[in-house]
Design a protein around this motif. Sequence first.
Motif, PDB file in Angstrom:
ATOM      1  N   MET A  36       0.841  -1.188   0.000  1.00 17.14           N
ATOM      2  CA  MET A  36       0.000   0.000   0.000  1.00 17.14           C
ATOM      3  C   MET A  36       0.880   1.243   0.000  1.00 17.14           C
ATOM      4  N   ASP A  37       0.430   2.273  -0.673  1.00 10.93           N
ATOM      5  CA  ASP A  37       1.150   3.535  -0.738  1.00 10.93           C
ATOM      6  C   ASP A  37       1.036   4.245   0.603  1.00 10.93           C
ATOM      7  N   ALA A  38       2.169   4.445   1.263  1.00 13.47           N
ATOM      8  CA  ALA A  38       2.174   5.063   2.589  1.00 13.47           C
ATOM      9  C   ALA A  38       1.643   6.491   2.555  1.00 13.47           C
ATOM     10  N   THR A  39       1.822   7.162   1.424  1.00 12.12           N
ATOM     11  CA  THR A  39       1.347   8.546   1.373  1.00 12.12           C
ATOM     12  C   THR A  39      -0.175   8.625   1.376  1.00 12.12           C
ATOM     13  N   ALA A  40      -0.856   7.574   0.924  1.00  9.25           N
ATOM     14  CA  ALA A  40      -2.322   7.595   0.920  1.00  9.25           C
ATOM     15  C   ALA A  40      -2.854   7.677   2.349  1.00  9.25           C
ATOM     16  N   SER A  41      -2.226   6.970   3.265  1.00 16.12           N
ATOM     17  CA  SER A  41      -2.637   7.020   4.669  1.00 16.12           C
ATOM     18  C   SER A  41      -2.386   8.407   5.247  1.00 16.12           C
ATOM     19  N   HIS A 100      -2.250  11.204   3.592  1.00 12.42           N
ATOM     20  CA  HIS A 100      -3.199  12.145   2.977  1.00 12.42           C
ATOM     21  C   HIS A 100      -4.571  12.036   3.642  1.00 12.42           C
ATOM     22  N   ASN A 146       0.783   3.083   8.717  1.00 12.05           N
ATOM     23  CA  ASN A 146       0.317   2.737   7.376  1.00 12.05           C
ATOM     24  C   ASN A 146      -1.029   2.003   7.386  1.00 12.05           C
TER      25      ASN A 146
END
Length: 133
Positions: free
Chosen positions: A1-6, A8, A75
Amino acid sequence: MDATASAHAAALWAGLHLILLLVLSVLVTRQRRRHKVEIGDGGVPALNQAIRAFGNATEYVPSALAGLALLAIVNAPPLLIHPIGGILLASRVVHAIGLSRSTGATLPRALGVLGTWISYIAMAAALLFYAIP
């Protein structure tokens, strides 16, 4: 999973909660100016209610934002962060509306407390889940 999505997702809810706190603070300032009260509530019920609506939010929101930030750090998926943040924000808004309209027990205040507690429980459970490697 893209850590930046969490991150954001948590940032969205932190930003919206900060706007809520700012709005509640402005409502206190408006009441102070309207009633010419510089400190305390001056015995003005409307000012007291505005102070309590802001104060109650400041009692719950900061620790909840810390919880959301920690969920992002570990995350947790945005699909977990968004419902918790949304329930918390809706609950704090409903609670503030209820408290600003009445000092007694009201349905909006009860729903606000219930939703806040539900979001706290969900956050606590998720944090404990992610704390176990």
